[in-house]
Write a protein that holds these residues in place. Structure first.
Motif, short mmCIF file in Angstrom:
data_model
loop_
_atom_site.label_atom_id
_atom_site.label_comp_id
_atom_site.label_asym_id
_atom_site.label_seq_id
_atom_site.Cartn_x
_atom_site.Cartn_y
_atom_site.Cartn_z
N CYS A 128 0.81 -1.19 0.13
CA CYS A 128 -0.01 -0.02 -0.07
C CYS A 128 0.82 1.63 0.00
O CYS A 128 0.46 2.35 -0.70
CB CYS A 128 -0.89 -0.17 1.14
N THR A 129 2.02 1.40 0.67
CA THR A 129 2.66 2.70 0.84
C THR A 129 3.33 3.16 -0.39
O THR A 129 3.62 4.43 -0.38
CB THR A 129 3.69 2.54 1.88
N ARG A 130 3.52 2.47 -1.47
CA ARG A 130 3.92 2.86 -2.62
C ARG A 130 3.11 4.13 -3.09
O ARG A 130 3.45 5.13 -3.91
CB ARG A 130 4.16 2.02 -3.62
N CYS A 131 1.77 3.98 -2.98
CA CYS A 131 0.73 5.03 -3.10
C CYS A 131 0.39 5.81 -2.07
O CYS A 131 0.03 7.16 -2.05
CB CYS A 131 -0.41 4.48 -3.78
N HIS A 132 0.19 5.28 -0.96
CA HIS A 132 -0.49 5.99 0.24
C HIS A 132 0.57 6.38 1.36
O HIS A 132 0.73 5.65 2.35
CB HIS A 132 -1.59 4.75 1.02
N SER A 133 1.67 7.12 0.93
CA SER A 133 2.57 7.60 1.88
C SER A 133 3.07 8.83 1.40
O SER A 133 2.80 9.23 0.21
CB SER A 133 3.61 6.49 2.32
N GLY A 134 4.07 9.33 2.07
CA GLY A 134 4.87 10.57 1.40
C GLY A 134 3.95 11.82 1.84
O GLY A 134 3.25 12.04 2.41
N ALA A 135 4.39 13.13 1.15
CA ALA A 135 4.01 14.35 1.43
C ALA A 135 2.36 14.45 1.04
O ALA A 135 1.57 15.06 1.50
CB ALA A 135 5.05 15.36 0.91
N LYS A 136 2.30 14.01 -0.21
CA LYS A 136 1.01 13.75 -0.68
C LYS A 136 0.54 12.58 -1.14
O LYS A 136 0.46 12.09 -2.08
CB LYS A 136 0.87 14.81 -2.09
N PRO A 137 0.00 11.63 0.00
CA PRO A 137 -0.50 10.33 -0.36
C PRO A 137 -1.70 10.52 -1.02
O PRO A 137 -2.82 11.30 -0.93
CB PRO A 137 -0.91 9.68 1.07
N LYS A 138 -1.95 9.43 -1.87
CA LYS A 138 -3.45 9.46 -2.67
C LYS A 138 -4.63 9.33 -1.91
O LYS A 138 -4.56 8.68 -0.73
CB LYS A 138 -3.32 7.97 -3.57
N SER A 139 -5.58 9.98 -2.21
CA SER A 139 -6.85 10.38 -1.59
C SER A 139 -6.57 10.81 0.03
O SER A 139 -7.50 10.74 0.80
CB SER A 139 -7.54 8.83 -1.40
N GLY A 140 -5.46 11.14 0.24
CA GLY A 140 -5.18 11.65 1.53
C GLY A 140 -4.98 10.59 2.75
O GLY A 140 -5.05 10.74 3.91
N VAL A 141 -4.99 9.36 2.36
CA VAL A 141 -4.73 8.37 3.14
C VAL A 141 -3.33 7.86 3.12
O VAL A 141 -2.58 7.36 2.49
CB VAL A 141 -5.59 7.00 2.54
N ASP A 142 -2.80 8.17 4.53
CA ASP A 142 -1.29 7.80 4.70
C ASP A 142 -1.19 6.59 5.71
O ASP A 142 -1.55 6.41 6.59
CB ASP A 142 -0.69 9.07 5.30
N LEU A 143 -0.72 5.46 4.99
CA LEU A 143 -0.60 4.18 5.47
C LEU A 143 1.02 4.20 5.97
O LEU A 143 1.34 2.63 5.96
CB LEU A 143 -1.27 3.23 4.77
N SER A 144 1.74 4.87 6.00
CA SER A 144 3.17 4.66 6.46
C SER A 144 3.23 4.29 7.76
O SER A 144 2.56 4.56 8.76
CB SER A 144 3.97 6.05 6.14
N GLY A 145 4.59 3.72 7.97
CA GLY A 145 4.78 3.12 9.40
C GLY A 145 5.77 4.17 10.04
O GLY A 145 6.30 3.64 11.08
N THR A 146 5.49 5.34 10.00
CA THR A 146 6.28 6.27 10.73
C THR A 146 5.52 6.56 12.18
O THR A 146 4.46 6.42 12.08
CB THR A 146 6.20 7.74 9.94
N ARG A 147 6.35 6.76 13.17
CA ARG A 147 5.65 6.70 14.57
C ARG A 147 5.30 8.37 14.89
O ARG A 147 6.11 9.10 14.53
CB ARG A 147 6.77 6.59 15.44
N VAL A 148 4.32 8.79 15.32
CA VAL A 148 3.64 10.04 15.51
C VAL A 148 3.33 10.33 16.77
O VAL A 148 2.99 9.15 17.71
CB VAL A 148 2.65 10.27 14.40
N GLU A 149 3.41 11.42 17.33
CA GLU A 149 2.77 11.89 18.62
C GLU A 149 1.37 12.54 18.47
O GLU A 149 0.91 13.02 17.52
CB GLU A 149 3.72 12.82 19.21
N PRO A 150 0.47 12.39 19.33
CA PRO A 150 0.80 11.88 20.77
C PRO A 150 0.66 10.35 20.77
O PRO A 150 0.00 9.49 20.05
CB PRO A 150 -0.05 12.78 21.84
N GLY A 151 1.33 9.78 21.75
CA GLY A 151 1.06 8.10 22.07
C GLY A 151 2.15 7.24 21.33
O GLY A 151 2.22 6.34 21.55
N GLY A 152 2.67 7.84 20.17
CA GLY A 152 3.85 7.15 19.57
C GLY A 152 3.43 5.94 18.71
O GLY A 152 4.14 5.06 18.51
#
Length: 263
Positions: A128-152
């Protein structure tokens, strides 16, 4: 560390939709007359799901049962009348005439709690992430495995649960879960789970995704099983008594025995 009160701090956490750790002991066949006969491990909290041919949940049992060693139990339906014996049709169920089934464990084994990071994210990374990741993921759906706050938590999990991390607001979830703060009424078939989840329906019915995404059988099973387990995130518990003055860590992993024919 769980907070079993509405509006407690933990209830605002996106991973709080799932309130119980889950593992899959395995699947057993249901015969044409609707019967099944199988072994389960003793002294273990067990609940049941009815699955269709695609391994997707039709209905789940939302309470648990536990048996002692050697105990046998029959079921005619928890919400049937308990004031009369079940009707006898023909000469008994088909399952009663066959050898007792042993649950077939999933590819990842029956001794692991389902964890989002090791079970689901690798599938998303591959498919999935070849399309749904990066600065402008398709359809605004970001499925990347980066860790984000809050909660990690991983960004993809927040996306699937409907939490828009960019605006701290909510968007429509891509998976359907049962809320632990909902009522205790008997659920309806396909009320929640994979059959009601946009993530799964897109993979099944959307032409572009069907052409671009080819899942293996194990990958498909991982996704629908995770959704139907109520989309859990953690496979470990918080150690509230860490050595010294260190911060509490989610590093307690129970040792679970694999399901065996002799249990």
């Amino acid at each position: 560390a769980m907070h079993y009160l509405p509006n407690a701090a933990g209830s605002r956490h996106p991973a709080f939709n799932s309130w119980s750790p889950v593992r899959v002991l395995g699947t057993v066949p249901v015969l044409p007359d609707g019967s099944a006969c199988f072994r389960i491990p003793a002294d273990t909290a067990v609940y049941f799901q009815a699955l269709d041919a695609k391994q997707m949940e039709i209905r789940r049992m939302r309470s648990m049962v536990s048996l002692k060693p050697g105990e046998q139990r029959g079921c005619a339906g928890c919400h049937e009348s308990q004031a009369r014996a079940p009707a006898i049709r023909g000469r008994g169920s088909q399952a009663a005439k066959q050898a007792v089934a042993v649950p077939t464990p999933p590819p990842w084994g029956s001794d692991r709690l389902l964890g989002y990071e090791w079970l689901v994210q690798p599938v998303l990374d591959r498919r999935c992430t070849r399309c749904h990741s990066g600065a402008k993921p398709k359809s605004g759906v970001d499925l990347s495995g980066t860790r984000v706050e809050p909660g990690g938590l991983l960004r993809s999990y927040r996306t699937l649960l409907g939490l828009d991390v960019s605006t701290a607001g909510r968007r429509r979830p891509l998976v359907s879960t049962a809320s632990r703060f909902s009522g205790a009424e008997v659920s309806k078939p396909r009320q929640f789970g994979s059959h009601r989840s946009r993530l799964i329906q897109v993979l099944m019915t959307d032409t572009r995704h069907r052409e671009a995404v080819t899942l293996t059988g194990d990958e498909w099973l991982a996704l629908v099983t995770w959704v139907d387990a109520n989309a859990p995130y953690y496979d470990a518990f918080v150690d509230k008594r860490s050595a010294g003055t260190g911060a509490k860590q989610r590093n307690v992993r129970p040792s679970l025995a694999a399901s065996r024919p002799g249990d």
